[in-house]
Scaffold this active site. Structure first.
Site: not given
Ligand code: GLC
Length: 747
Positions: A288
């Site tokens: 993430d």
């Molecule tokens: C965010 C979220 C995740 C998302 C990623 C890209 O922090 O936790 O769900 O897909 O970053 O935007």
């Protein structure tokens, strides 16, 4: 003669089957050969580049750490993927830069298409309230088609985290509190996004997230630690991920949280033992946003170099925006701290998806402006959003058949801070468009009855402020009207990522406004628009009718108007428990008993109960009314003694006893009355959504087998234990209509 013919046909079928399996296997082998051939050409730096992902600067979805010249890094082969770059033209432009790199390895473009790309669908928690798996799959299919037509190969969805705590703002993104429903929905959404499979021009890679147990953050605070038994992990939190994998998910995303002290990103048990080991996942794991580097803040890694080492060893293949792999992995290999084989494995997983998507054959195949214009924002896509929105609405209360409204009403007062809001209908995690058109409740009513009914409007108050200056105007128009329709709730960014709330009461003084309008003596219908369960006890006890409409997307107002006027008979059922107060949280329907269970809200003496609050929720999991009524009768079991390999056939009669055609979600719950690990007082084990015309009856059938009785025992084995079971069939988890008992025998 005929016998020979049948034999010949069967043999031909067998040969064809073998051929298709071997054809698939040959295709996989061909891709593996291609992957290996590219890998052989790559330098260590180029391999590490494939494991690196940056965001585009347009719609960043996390804390930005800027780079002086991302395109130069693309040209130098230092990126394998970008997120938040969207559009056929925009992605083509960046891909052209990637084609200037030494090996011309195409980039993957990813985006959070969580509930729609150009046409916005209801938030996932709203869709879950439909319990309509086919409709949810179609919603993801439409989103996948629009996304693929816009140069994007990969959506970071579905989010499959079980959410039992409405203080956690990301419950809006998932499928609620139940593992069985959540698993079915995870499967449907992955199938929707990936369509007929990677390589098709309208298919995008799904990304099952956040692995794992992110929704159990302590105190409902986003990013906080998660502490739970392995039994709870396997029983309640992992199954939706396994369902997503079984649906063929191309990628997974790990989670920000620690699980029992170990960050998911650096968690061998989760990513290697379970996902890539026991479950055999052959796609790739993306971290993430920044989660690799965040292991330093967690107190798990001394620095980003150690974080990089721990993450790659634990099976995190791609580094989203933490910039830990790029600067440190080569050093770690040279210092013999990281085996090059780990890097090769991660690179191969990523290259394989690029081959499967056809990007090595044509890096621009998804970046076609003509196809994009044809596909996105079409009337058909909007119709799909409208249908999904209608099905997502939950009728919580309808005293004296206040709803549906009749078109003979002369004046309707439309009151509340969300009545004319368009922006809030998009919900959190929508893909934002400057020229977006979302239908507000007010506009939906105008479209429906604007010609024959006078719509009076007053905002009354803001969503969060405490000023009552608008009350007088609202009261005045209420007094002139035949009925009052109120629109209250949350702004679109009050639930979502990093939107945890300790107080989930209806914000501001909106309930005071409802109280003031109720005091006029008028019939009051309240629509609550939010991304999570809220607390609104006064409204729940005093409004004449309540619709929970979540955030419904592009066609919100039209869907709400269709339901208000009965052109669509609401059939939604709550996918999460609605508490009476934050003090009850965590509160969920499939809770364990205790040694002193309270029989009801009055049974408190030496019982597991509160002195100052009932145990029961305000609205239970599975609750949702219809404009019609249903009768459940004639429950029959084919046997009450189930042997190990057998099944019980369950049947009962469902009858529409009201004045409207309507759909009912019949829910089957089981209780394992005693076992080596105490089992929940009830668990959803099956459901059916049934359409019945007025007066119509249908026989509904379910089947119970050992699988439905199984659970993870103390050794974490998936097994059913002989003993007594209670069967419950209901219209909600707290509205059981039919009950019976049966025994699982030990032979
Ligand atoms: C965010 C979220 C995740 C998302 C990623 C890209 O922090 O936790 O769900 O897909 O970053 O935007």
């Amino acid at each position: 003669m005929i016998k020979n013919k049948i034999t010949a046909i069967l043999f031909l079928g067998f040969v064809l089957q073998i051929n298709s399996v071997s054809a698939q296997k040959r295709a996989v082998d061909r891709i593996d050969l291609k992957v290996d051939s590219v890998l052989k050409l790559m330098t260590l730096d180029e391999k590490i580049g494939q494991l690196n992902q940056y965001t585009g600067d347009r719609d960043a979805t996390g804390p930005i750490t800027n780079s002086p010249n991302k395109l130069k890094e693309v040209r130098d082969g230092k990126l394998g993927s970008m997120l938040n770059v969207r559009g056929a033209k925009e992605t083509r432009a960046v891909q052209e830069v990637a084609m200037q790199s030494r090996l011309k390895i195409p980039l993957l473009f990813g985006l959070d298409v969580v509930h729609g790309y150009r046409v916005t669908f209801p938030i996932p928690l709203a869709e879950a309230a439909s319990w309509d798996l086919a409709e949810m799959e179609n919603a993801a299919r439409v989103a996948g088609r629009e996304t693929a037509a816009s140069g994007i190969h990969w959506t970071f969805a579905p989010m499959v985290d079980i959410g039992r705590d409405p203080r956690w703002g990301r419950v809006m993104e998932g499928a609620g509190e139940d593992t069985y429903l959540g698993s079915k929905i995870a499967y449907a959404r992955v199938k929707g996004f990936q369509g007929k499979g990677l390589g098709n021009l309208d298919a995008v890679m799904a990304c099952v997230k956040h692995f794992a147990a992110y929704g159990a953050a302590i105190a409902g605070r986003d990013y906080a630690a998660v502490d739970m038994s392995e039994n709870a992990l396997w029983e309640y939190y992992l199954p939706p991920f396994k369902a997503g994998l079984d649906a063929g998910a191309a990628t997974f995303m790990n989670s920000f949280n620690t699980l029992n002290g170990v960050p998911a990103t650096g968690n061998n048990y989760l990513q290697r033992d379970i996902l890539k080991g026991k479950w055999g996942f052959d796609g790739f794991m993306v971290s993430d946003w920044g989660s690799i580097g965040e292991m330093v803040a967690h107190g798990f890694s001394k620095d980003k170099k150690q974080a990089a080492e721990q993450a790659i060893k634990a099976g995190s293949d791609m580094d989203m925006e933490s910039r830990s792999y790029l600067p440190y992995l080569a050093q770690l290999v040279k210092e013999n701290k990281v085996d090059i084989a780990l890097i090769d494995d991660a690179v191969k997983r990523i290259l394989r998806k690029k081959f499967e998507l056809g990007l090595f054959d044509d890096p621009y195949r998804f970046s076609d402006v003509t196809r994009q214009e044809k596909e996105i924002n079409s009337a058909a896509n909007k119709q799909a959003s409208l249908r999904m929105a209608e099905k997502s609405i939950v009728l919580l209360k309808n005293n004296k058949q206040t709803l549906p409204l009749t078109k003979s009403l002369k004046k309707i007062a439309v009151i509340g801070p969300l009545a004319k809001s368009e922006k809030d209908m998009q919900g959190f995690w929508s893909v934002s468009w400057q020229n977006d058109k979302l239908i507000s409740l007010y506009e939906g009513l105008q479209n429906k009855v604007g010609k024959q009914t006078e719509l009076l409007y007053a905002k009354g108050c803001e969503i969060t402020d405490t000023s009552k200056t608008g009350f007088a105007e609202a009261i005045a128009i209420a007094k002139q009207a035949d009925v009052v329709v109120m629109a209250v709730g949350e702004a679109y960014d009050m639930s979502g990522e990093a939107k945890s709330k300790a107080n989930i009461h209806l914000p501001g003084i909106q309930e005071d406004l409802i109280r003031a309008i109720k005091a006029t003596g008028k019939s009051v219908v309240v629509l609550i628009m939010a991304g999570r369960p809220l607390v609104f006890n006064y409204t729940a006890d005093n409004a004449d009718a309540i619709l929970y409409t979540w955030w419904l997307g592009s066609e919100a107002g039209n869907a709400m108007a269709n339901v208000l006027y009965g052109d669509y008979n609401p059939a939604g059922k709550l996918p999460m428990t609605f508490p009476r107060d934050e003090g009850q949280i965590p509160i969920y329907y499939n809770h364990l008993s205790t040694g002193r269970p309270a029989k009801n809200d009055q049974d408190t003496r030496y019982r597991s109960a509160y002195l100052d609050m009932q145990n029961s929720p305000k609205f239970a999991f599975g609750h949702g009314l219809s404009y019609t009524t249903f009768d459940y009768a004639d429950l029959k079991l084919s046997t009450k003694e189930l042997s190990q390999q057998a099944k019980i056939n369950i049947s009962f009669t469902l009858k529409n006893t009201g004045k409207f055609d309507g759909e009912e979600v019949v829910q089957l719950y089981l209780q394992d009355k005693f076992a080596s690990i105490t089992r929940p007082v009830k668990e959803l084990k099956d459901f059916q959504k049934v359409m019945l015309k007025q007066g119509e009856s249908k026989t509904i059938n379910f089947v119970i087998d050992k699988e439905k009785l199984s659970f993870y025992n103390q050794k974490l084995e998936w097994a059913a234990e002989p003993g007594d079971f209670k069967l419950m069939i209901g219209t909600a988890s707290d509205q059981i209509k039919l009950e019976s008992e049966f025994v699982l025998k030990d032979e």
